[in-house]
Each structure stands twice: as C-alpha cells, then as structure tokens.
Scaffold this motif. Structure first.
Motif, short mmCIF file in Angstrom:
data_model
loop_
_atom_site.label_atom_id
_atom_site.label_comp_id
_atom_site.label_asym_id
_atom_site.label_seq_id
_atom_site.Cartn_x
_atom_site.Cartn_y
_atom_site.Cartn_z
N ALA A 1 39.90 66.92 -25.05
CA ALA A 1 39.39 68.08 -25.78
C ALA A 1 39.63 69.34 -24.96
N VAL A 2 39.90 70.44 -25.67
CA VAL A 2 40.06 71.74 -25.03
C VAL A 2 39.20 72.74 -25.79
N ASP A 3 39.08 73.94 -25.23
CA ASP A 3 38.24 74.96 -25.88
C ASP A 3 38.90 75.55 -27.11
N ARG A 4 40.20 75.73 -27.05
CA ARG A 4 40.94 76.30 -28.19
C ARG A 4 42.32 75.68 -28.26
N GLU B 1 38.09 79.62 -20.41
CA GLU B 1 38.40 78.60 -21.41
C GLU B 1 39.75 77.94 -21.13
N ARG B 2 39.85 76.67 -21.49
CA ARG B 2 41.13 75.96 -21.47
C ARG B 2 41.75 76.08 -22.86
N VAL B 3 42.98 76.58 -22.89
CA VAL B 3 43.69 76.82 -24.15
C VAL B 3 44.93 75.94 -24.20
N PHE C 1 53.41 70.66 -26.10
CA PHE C 1 52.29 71.56 -25.88
C PHE C 1 52.13 71.84 -24.40
N VAL C 2 51.49 72.96 -24.12
CA VAL C 2 51.15 73.36 -22.75
C VAL C 2 49.68 73.76 -22.73
N GLU C 3 49.05 73.63 -21.54
CA GLU C 3 47.66 74.02 -21.37
C GLU C 3 47.51 74.89 -20.14
N ALA C 4 46.55 75.81 -20.22
CA ALA C 4 46.21 76.65 -19.07
C ALA C 4 44.77 77.10 -19.20
N VAL C 5 44.17 77.40 -18.08
CA VAL C 5 42.82 77.96 -18.06
C VAL C 5 42.94 79.47 -17.90
N VAL C 6 42.27 80.21 -18.76
CA VAL C 6 42.31 81.67 -18.70
C VAL C 6 41.41 82.14 -17.57
N PRO C 7 41.93 82.84 -16.57
CA PRO C 7 41.12 83.14 -15.38
C PRO C 7 40.12 84.27 -15.57
N ALA C 8 40.45 85.24 -16.44
CA ALA C 8 39.60 86.42 -16.56
C ALA C 8 39.91 87.11 -17.88
N ALA C 9 39.08 88.06 -18.25
CA ALA C 9 39.34 88.84 -19.46
C ALA C 9 40.66 89.59 -19.31
#
Length: 505
Positions: free
Chosen positions: A357-360, A411-413, A472-480
């Motif tokens: 599962a991921v956030d988005r 979030e992980r996208v 698909f690829v995944e990454a965590v968004v570090p900041a706004a």
C-alpha cells in the motif's frame, strides 16, 4: 462477484451513413459500358473498362465470385465534367474492389469525353469510401456493401482516394486517365488542397492548428482523473467499451481535435485487477468507420476478438490476466498508428503479488498528438513521419502542469507509467525526487517485496519506456513544493508531456 458494467457513452460519432443504409438515387447510369476509343493508348498499369480484374470478374459486371453486396447507393456529380469537355454520350461503367489498403484496379482508363460510373464493392474488412477531386463521393461503404458513383464526363486525369484518416497514406489511391493521359502524382495523404480528408469526405480546410503553449486550461475543462483506485473486489470484471468519434475535444495548448475514443475519453477507461482475474469487455462500435480493440493484458488468439467491426456492430472480448504489469490496449484497425494517435488507447493494470500500500497512486499514459486543422482529425502524414505537434499525459498536453496532482510532504507516491506511443519513447523523471522502487515490464528492478537492489543503497532517476511498455516507480516526497514529472526527452516535455506534483505540508 463482478464489477458494475460501464454504461455506453451517449455521444455518437458523426459521419455519413454507410452505403448499406442509403437509398439508391434516381437517374442511375445504364449498366452497359462503352469501350475506350479503338487504338487509344493506355497508361502503364491501367486496366481498360470491361477487362478482367485479378479476381476474374469483368469490371462493371457482377460475377458469382464477387463479394455479397448488402446495400447499394449512387452518388451523382449532377452531370459535371472533368475539365469542361463536351460529353461523347457514351457511358463507361467500372467496378472497383478493395484488397487490403488498395483499390483494385488502382488505375482506370476511359475514352476522353465518356461519362464514368464507378461501382465500389467493398471487399475489404473495414469501412471505406471513394472521393474524387471535385468532391464526388460514394459516402461511407461498410465491409460487404457497395455504392455507385457518377464521376461525370472525363476529359483529363482525375485522382481519387479513401478519405478515412490514414487510408490514403496507406495507398488507397485511384487514378483515372482519359485516353492514356497520365494522372498527376499527388503526395500521399493529401488532397488537391494539400490536406487529408476529414471524417465526412470533405476536404480539410486551412493549415494545421497552431498550439499556444502559454494558454490556461479553458473554462469548464475537467482533467482526466489520474488518481488510481485500488483493484476492485471480485474476480470477474465486466465492462462495455463504446466507440465514439468526438468532435471538438480539447487536447491542450488552446487546440481542439476530433478524437476517436473508447467511452468518450482519450485515453479510454483504466482497468485494474489481479493475476487470475477475468475481464469480459463488450465492444460496441457507435462510430462512423470500422474499429477494433487489442488487449495486451490477455493471451488470446487475435482472429475473432481483435477483428474490425462495422458501425452498429459489437463483439465480446474475454481474457484472463495471467501476468502482472501495466498493459496497453488500443484499436488494431489499420492504420493502427492513426487510430491510436487519435485517442484509441488505454491501460489495464494487473497488480503484482504482494503489492504494498502507498499513500497515493497516479497513472500517466504518454501519447503523441498530430494536429490537422483546428477541430479536425489527426494528420496521418505527420503520424507516418513521427513529427508530433504536442505530447501529453492522459490525452491532453500540459493538463497536470496547469491543474497539478496533489500530495503531502512525507507521503509515498506511486506513479504507474505507460508509453502508448504510437511511435516515440519516454524517459519518466520527477524533478527533485529519486525512485527507491522501480517495476518495469513485469519485474522489480529496484525495491519491491524482496528488496531487490536495496543492499547496494541503489536509487533510480528515470524509467525508460519504448512504445507499449510500462511499469511503476515510487518515491517519498521529502517536503512541500512543486515537483515536475516529465519525460526527460526535453523536446517532448516542452510539447506538453509535463505534470506537477504539488505537495503541501
């Protein structure tokens, strides 16, 4: 359990009726044919009227070997002549058939001054028409049907073609010569005015539409929903895909185009399931020409389920998903490049086992846009040359740059990415992020349940895809911030293959 079937779109494709539904007009020319003047020279490759064609049928005379005619029509030129010559009073009748993407015969020679009446027998497997310089047309002719066209008095060379987008470029050109005068060699996929014919057989007007890369999205425009829902419950997924040809669809940069669609959108619906699930798709052709569908997610014999169907027809396409991945589907009617570029493509996502599962989750399908006149059809010559005017994610250039995708810091996208083409590759990259999970064409290249590559602290900067490939690829968004998701083929990014992931605190 099954999915709720999709409702067919209310939009219907515009276009002329097929010959099968058109009543014959009065004043049909006599069935007798006048031979060419004795001793008149013939152009190379020409077949004189009433000689045998390659099927053994006498031109202008039906034989037992001819295709079954399910309807006829005659379209008259109201006595007009080619070149203003005085008619001889004689009428020449010729039957033209279809083999693949060509007319047979492809050259007709008649005596100068004769009236020419052509019967087009559509012995092909999809809708065609015949348009002559000056505007005479058979209208759309369904596979198995026929139509008669009164070409008027012939005094010089005349060229004809099939006006359905891409067919002329594929070789559906007819040359008419008068007593051996050679027909002019026009460029493929152009009319006398220099443009591909549109859906109704009328010449396209004006030059190609000019994109404006600085314009905002039009009022009332709703972007294609890139947010991806989880795979539905159940193991049988039933959907109806209704083919429609949608005029005036917005494609980005201030430009509209006639789009050929599944369920009214380009791309078509995004389907999702799990390995072992069965998909039952009912394809309904509400367009004005032949269409079909090919699901890469299924392992099936293509002969029946991928066949082209005429307007008003339908078929059921069933397959079981045996392998995980993001799989392309598209219209497989020739020329496939034009049908796909016109919007007839989409994706089926089959989750790999153990997908976390991921956030988005978002899905981005890259494709190319080849512009004809404003509001007109795809330019088939540009498709053949691989020179798109715009590039896009999910059918509209720049839509997610102007209406960003949402995320939050931390979030992980996951981005599911598909290159629909029809011809150009992509190198998917998100500015400011690194991918710690990469799934390419059915296999993890990095990360995943077994942690492939993690022991080397590896990361990825881009997902490279050829047409019809995905992952698909995944990454965590570090900041706004605003993170640009692009193809790193920057010339294509600058034409519209760009999105913004807008992350808030």
């Amino acid at each position: 359990m099954t999915d709720t079937p999709d409702k067919p779109s209310a939009a219907s494709g515009a276009g002329e009726p097929t010959a099968a539904s058109t009543a014959a007009s009065p004043g049909t020319a006599s069935a007798s044919s006048a031979p060419s003047a004795p001793g008149a020279p013939k152009a190379a490759g020409a077949l004189p009227a009433r000689t045998l064609d390659r099927r053994g049928a006498i031109l202008g005379v039906a034989t037992a070997g001819a295709a079954v005619v399910v309807g006829t029509a005659i379209h008259s030129w109201n006595g007009a002549s080619q070149g203003g010559a005085t008619g001889s009073g004689a009428t020449t009748e010729v039957t033209v058939t279809v083999e693949g993407m060509r007319f047979v015969p492809d050259t007709i020679d008649v005596a100068s001054g004769d009236r020419l009446v052509i019967t087009l027998e559509n012995t092909g497997d999809q809708v065609h028409d015949l348009v002559l310089e000056g505007g005479a047309t058979t209208g759309r002719v369904a596979a198995g049907a026929s139509a008669r066209l009164d070409a008027g008095v012939i005094s010089g060379p005349v060229e004809g073609w099939c006006s359905i987008a891409g067919h002329r470029a594929q070789g559906m050109v007819l040359h008419i010569t008068a007593s051996g005068q050679a027909a002019g060699a026009a460029q493929p996929s152009q009319t006398a005015a220099g443009h591909d014919h549109g859906a109704h057989g009328a010449a396209a007007s004006g030059p190609s539409a000019t994109p404006n890369l600085e314009v905002p999205l039009p009022d009332g425009f709703t972007p294609f929903d890139a947010a991806l829902a989880p795979a539905p419950a159940g193991t049988v997924h039933q959907h109806t895909f209704t083919v429609t040809e949608v005029p005036g669809a917005y494609v980005g940069a201030g430009v509209t185009q006639t789009r050929w669609t599944f369920n009214g959108t380009a791309p078509g619906p995004v389907l999702r399931g799990k390995v072992g699930d069965t998909f039952e798709i009912t394809l309904v052709n509400n367009g004005s020409m032949s269409h079909s569908i090919d699901f890469h997610a299924g392992i099936v014999s293509p002969d029946k389920v991928m066949r082209s169907i005429n307007p008003g027809e339908s078929l059921v396409y069933s397959f079981t998903a045996e392998q995980a991945g993001i799989w392309l589907y598209h219209c497989s009617t020739a020329p496939m490049s034009v049908h796909l570029a016109s919007g007839m493509h989409g994706a089926v996502i089959i989750d790999p086992d153990g997908l976390a599962a991921v956030d988005r989750e978002y899905v981005l399908i890259q494709s190319e846009l080849y512009l004809g006149p404003e509001g007109g059809q795809t330019d088939a010559a540009k498709v053949a040359a691989k020179t798109p005017d715009l590039m896009c994610f999910n059918g509209v250039a720049f839509q997610y740059a102007l209406a960003p995708l949402a995320a939050k810091a931390g979030e992980r996208v996951r981005f599911w990415v598909m290159d629909a083409g029809p011809s150009l590759p992509t190198s998917f990259h998100v500015v400011g992020l690194q991918f710690d999970t990469v799934f390419f064409e059915g296999a993890y290249q990095l990360g995943g349940p077994d942690g492939v590559g993690r022991s080397w602290r590896g990361g990825s900067q881009a997902l490279g895809l050829q047409p019809a490939q995905g992952g698909f690829v995944e990454a965590v968004v570090p900041a706004a911030g605003s993170y640009a998701a692009v193809t790193h083929a920057f010339a294509d990014m600058e034409k519209g293959a760009k999105a913004i992931l807008k992350a808030s605190e």
